[in-house]
Design an enzyme around this catalytic site. Structure first.
Site, PDB file in Angstrom:
ATOM      1  N   GLU A  24       8.653   2.198  11.718  1.00  0.00           N
ATOM      2  CA  GLU A  24       9.646   1.159  12.022  1.00  0.00           C
ATOM      3  C   GLU A  24      10.514   1.549  13.222  1.00  0.00           C
ATOM      4  O   GLU A  24      11.034   0.684  13.931  1.00  0.00           O
ATOM      5  CB  GLU A  24      10.533   0.932  10.789  1.00  0.00           C
ATOM      6  CG  GLU A  24      10.628  -0.531  10.409  1.00  0.00           C
ATOM      7  CD  GLU A  24      11.324  -0.765   9.080  1.00  0.00           C
ATOM      8  OE1 GLU A  24      10.654  -1.283   8.180  1.00  0.00           O
ATOM      9  OE2 GLU A  24      12.512  -0.460   8.934  1.00  0.00           O
ATOM     10  N   LYS A  56       9.167 -12.738   7.531  1.00  0.00           N
ATOM     11  CA  LYS A  56      10.211 -13.342   6.689  1.00  0.00           C
ATOM     12  C   LYS A  56      10.436 -14.791   7.093  1.00  0.00           C
ATOM     13  O   LYS A  56      10.546 -15.680   6.264  1.00  0.00           O
ATOM     14  CB  LYS A  56      11.535 -12.584   6.843  1.00  0.00           C
ATOM     15  CG  LYS A  56      11.554 -11.206   6.245  1.00  0.00           C
ATOM     16  CD  LYS A  56      12.983 -10.655   6.315  1.00  0.00           C
ATOM     17  CE  LYS A  56      13.002  -9.175   6.057  1.00  0.00           C
ATOM     18  NZ  LYS A  56      14.280  -8.563   6.415  1.00  0.00           N
ATOM     19  N   HIS A  76     -12.258  14.535   0.536  1.00  0.00           N
ATOM     20  CA  HIS A  76     -13.443  13.928  -0.076  1.00  0.00           C
ATOM     21  C   HIS A  76     -13.475  12.423   0.157  1.00  0.00           C
ATOM     22  O   HIS A  76     -14.240  11.713  -0.493  1.00  0.00           O
ATOM     23  CB  HIS A  76     -13.477  14.259  -1.567  1.00  0.00           C
ATOM     24  CG  HIS A  76     -13.575  15.737  -1.824  1.00  0.00           C
ATOM     25  ND1 HIS A  76     -14.750  16.378  -2.127  1.00  0.00           N
ATOM     26  CD2 HIS A  76     -12.622  16.712  -1.749  1.00  0.00           C
ATOM     27  CE1 HIS A  76     -14.523  17.680  -2.265  1.00  0.00           C
ATOM     28  NE2 HIS A  76     -13.235  17.910  -2.030  1.00  0.00           N
TER      29      HIS A  76
HETATM   30  O1  PA5 Z   1      15.029   0.627   7.689  1.00  0.00           O
HETATM   31  C1  PA5 Z   1      15.376  -0.504   7.480  1.00  0.00           C
HETATM   32  O2  PA5 Z   1      16.423  -0.989   7.953  1.00  0.00           O
HETATM   33  C2  PA5 Z   1      14.580  -1.425   6.570  1.00  0.00           C
HETATM   34  O3  PA5 Z   1      13.382  -0.857   6.168  1.00  0.00           O
HETATM   35  C3  PA5 Z   1      15.384  -1.778   5.332  1.00  0.00           C
HETATM   36  O4  PA5 Z   1      15.699  -0.606   4.642  1.00  0.00           O
HETATM   37  C4  PA5 Z   1      14.625  -2.727   4.400  1.00  0.00           C
HETATM   38  O5  PA5 Z   1      14.162  -3.839   5.118  1.00  0.00           O
HETATM   39  C5  PA5 Z   1      15.520  -3.175   3.267  1.00  0.00           C
HETATM   40  O6  PA5 Z   1      16.669  -3.783   3.769  1.00  0.00           O
HETATM   41  P1  PA5 Z   1      17.970  -3.986   2.908  1.00  0.00           P
HETATM   42  O7  PA5 Z   1      18.472  -2.642   2.505  1.00  0.00           O
HETATM   43  O8  PA5 Z   1      18.915  -4.711   3.798  1.00  0.00           O
HETATM   44  O9  PA5 Z   1      17.578  -4.782   1.697  1.00  0.00           O
END
Ligand code: PA5
Length: 446
Positions: free
Chosen positions: A286, A421, A307
């Site tokens: 990310e 989303k 394996h």
């Molecule tokens: O690293 C990030 O910002 C994302 O992976 C969030 O942790 C994830 O989308 C969850 O978001 P939130 O904590 O707002 O529910």
């Protein structure tokens, strides 16, 4: 205590002078990070978090964990992405992937709201029947759909089974200090709340209440965890590549990418590391995968996956390099006994520990994979304890930030996560998405 990088198995693939040529870029990335002048500089709270955290809240987390240990059989942790991976990874690493099956004086811990599977949620509800349940819902934004659905279900379950007043005592909310639907709900209902600091992004938040409350409920030592991270904060700030294995790791993976190794395969020889690799994948995937750039983070557990994927790593297309996280001391030890009959022919192993055998598997594999043209980096972790984990978490977070700046991306945003989303909300008929819904339905041939 320290994580050390052994890069000599990559010597045939990257040369020392190439690394030295990256030093000016590393120095610039270091300055951008420490002076707060780089992209995403409003999300740098994690950099000083191991020493600069809310001590009053830290004490409240420990107190809540003690209460939960006392009055709870099943602790449900609701969250997705950075709001669940770190806690789950730490618990599996420190306690065991079989934590819930072990005899213990702490509650079982299950994770919910990290998918939209009704099967998974229904199974969890069944597991709760007749047991004392508490819930920690975690969402920085307070608006993420997956945890919001699971929380609606578990809130309803608790209110129906123990009543609204007792449910209120059994629900713990970790979210933004002021914003989001979850914060509004927590205030209205009077739940105990913990804060995700404004300047710490989800995937960098394991050392905040996001990770710390579930980790403490599992019986892990939070002070030791923070001490380990504080040691890393102290030790990993020399910009000189020769003195800083964290920066060296960031530089090497970028060099390997520039040579066409676009996949980084994280390898461990301990099953307890599997979820740590998932946490690392989110952190790097990310943070770096944007603007058409980035390494694809993947993971395996050896010898298990020797394996299955071993053939590809040995002999397949040359798209990857391996980063082995070697836990040098096994948590539990077993010796292979001598068997007079020796029908299985294993007496050549008699007297050896399984750790010795695992280590030989590591050495044999790394030599074979290097011969097969797969570069290898090795990170040595002395043992799977809280201090080392704190150190390792900080090591990876800092390397990720430096690596992201080397790539020229903002390591602290995640614009790409919004695309699915938007489509999902439109298709589900969320108000405000009407025009998009029509466009998408046409594309789906409806
Ligand atoms: O690293 C990030 O910002 C994302 O992976 C969030 O942790 C994830 O989308 C969850 O978001 P939130 O904590 O707002 O529910």
């Amino acid at each position: 205590m320290a994580i050390t990088l052994d890069s000599h198995y990559a010597n045939g693939f990257v040369r020392e002078h190439e690394l030295a040529a990256l030093q000016p870029q590393i120095t610039t990335a270091h300055e951008m990070l420490h002076q707060g002048t780089g992209l995403g500089n409003d999300f740098l709270g994690w950099l000083t978090l191991p020493t600069d955290y809310d001590k009053e809240e830290f004490a409240r987390i420990k107190a809540a964990a003690a209460r939960i240990k006392d009055d709870t059989d099943v602790f449900i942790v609701i969250g997705i992405g950075g709001s669940y991976l770190g806690a789950r990874a730490a618990i599996e690493f420190l306690k065991s992937p079989l934590y819930n099956n072990k005899k213990k004086d702490t509650p079982d811990i299950y994770f919910a709201g990290n998918s939209i599977s009704s099967t998974a949620l229904a199974e969890l509800l069944e597991l709760c029947e007749g047991r004392r349940v508490s819930v920690n819902v975690i969402s920085k934004s307070g608006t993420t759909t997956e945890p919001a659905i699971a929380f609606r279900v578990f809130r309803d379950y608790l209110e129906k089974t123990v009543g609204a007043e007792e449910a209120k005592r059994r629900i713990y909310v970790t979210t933004d200090k002021a914003r989001g639907a979850l914060k509004g709900l927590a205030d209205e209902k009077g739940y105990e709340t913990f804060v995700v600091p404004d300047d710490v992004g989800g995937r960098f938040s394991v050392l905040t209440a996001v990770g710390l409350l579930p980790i403490a409920v599992a019986g892990c030592d939070l002070d030791a965890l923070m001490n380990g991270a504080a040691a890393a904060q102290r030790e990993l700030c020399d910009p000189n590549l020769e003195n800083n294995d964290c920066y060296r790791y960031a530089a090497l993976r970028n060099l390997l990418l520039r040579k066409g190794r676009a996949v980084e395969l994280m390898v461990s020889y301990e099953p307890c590391y599997a979820l740590m690799a998932e946490w690392w994948k989110q952190l790097y995937g990310e943070s770096e995968g944007k603007d058409g750039k980035g390494l694809f983070p993947a993971s395996v557990i050896f010898s298990t996956d020797l394996h299955s994927l071993g053939q590809f790593v040995q002999d397949g297309s040359n798209i990857l390099f391996e980063t082995v996280v070697m836990i040098d001391k096994a948590q539990r030890e077993m010796v292979i006994e001598h068997d007079p009959a020796n029908v299985d022919g294993l007496n050549f192993l008699a007297g050896k520990t399984m750790a010795d055998i695992n280590h030989s598997a590591f050495e044999g594999t790394i030599l074979a994979h290097t011969d097969g043209q797969t570069p290898n980096l090795v990170l040595h972790v002395p043992s799977a304890c809280e201090e080392e984990l704190g150190y390792l978490i900080y090591f990876f977070e800092k390397a990720c930030a430096i690596s992201g700046y080397l790539l020229g991306v903002n390591p602290f945003d995640q614009p790409g996560v919004e695309a699915y989303k938007k489509n999902m909300f439109a298709l589900l008929g969320k108000p405000g998405y009407e025009a998009e819904k029509a466009r998408l339905e046409q594309r789906l041939g409806r």
